[in-house]
Design a protein around this motif. Structure first.
Motif, PDB file in Angstrom:
ATOM      1  N   TYR A  54       0.825  -1.207   0.000  1.00 36.58           N
ATOM      2  CA  TYR A  54       0.000   0.000   0.000  1.00 36.58           C
ATOM      3  C   TYR A  54       0.863   1.263   0.000  1.00 36.58           C
ATOM      4  O   TYR A  54       0.600   2.205  -0.747  1.00 36.58           O
ATOM      5  N   LYS A  92      -4.950   2.077  -5.585  1.00 34.62           N
ATOM      6  CA  LYS A  92      -4.759   2.931  -4.409  1.00 34.62           C
ATOM      7  C   LYS A  92      -5.176   4.373  -4.707  1.00 34.62           C
ATOM      8  O   LYS A  92      -5.881   4.994  -3.923  1.00 34.62           O
ATOM      9  N   GLU A  97      -9.959   0.367  -2.880  1.00 28.81           N
ATOM     10  CA  GLU A  97     -10.053  -0.451  -1.678  1.00 28.81           C
ATOM     11  C   GLU A  97     -11.135   0.076  -0.747  1.00 28.81           C
ATOM     12  O   GLU A  97     -11.701  -0.658   0.039  1.00 28.81           O
TER      13      GLU A  97
END
Length: 142
Positions: A54, A92, A97
């Protein structure tokens, strides 16, 4: 505070995330994030890899094995892996997400029409990539 905890906190703050928001992203509680950042407990290797992916750093950096956040570029990395890294970055950047991209339960609630739309979109993206690659090959055969 541990090196891991210090780096997790620094990266979370750099990405303008609260402990609560980071917990949501990683499937953890705010309390677990706090415990990791303060060095009270350590995440398991799978969670460390999620953090590394991430935040765009290596697990070695998080663990203090190197001070370089990103490993050196390797010429032998297949193009497919570079493409996957770019896709992961887009996921991202667009906050996918947050929509439960990796949450199977949320995928189950999609209607047949929504699933068909996703499939068509993926097929279109693959088709465009094939066209681009074909054109590039033909351009080099001249």
């Amino acid at each position: 505070m541990s090196i891991l905890g210090s780096r997790l906190k620094k990266l979370r703050e750099k990405h303008n995330l609260t402990q609560e928001r980071a917990g949501e992203i990683f499937g953890l509680t705010k309390y677990q994030i706090h415990r990791y950042e303060s060095g009270i407990s350590n995440p398991d290797p799978d969670i460390i890899n999620k953090f590394a992916d991430y935040y765009g750093v290596s697990a070695d950096y998080l663990l203090g094995r190197t001070d370089s956040p990103n490993p050196p570029e390797k010429d032998d990395i297949p193009e497919e892996l570079n493409t996957l890294a770019k896709i992961n970055q887009l996921i991202k950047e667009y906050g996918i997400e947050q929509m439960g991209f990796f949450d199977i339960e949320k995928w189950k609630s999609l209607s047949e029409e929504e699933i068909e739309e996703i499939i068509k979109h993926f097929e279109w993206v693959v088709h465009k990539a094939k066209e681009k690659n074909k054109a590039a090959r033909e351009g080099t055969e001249d």
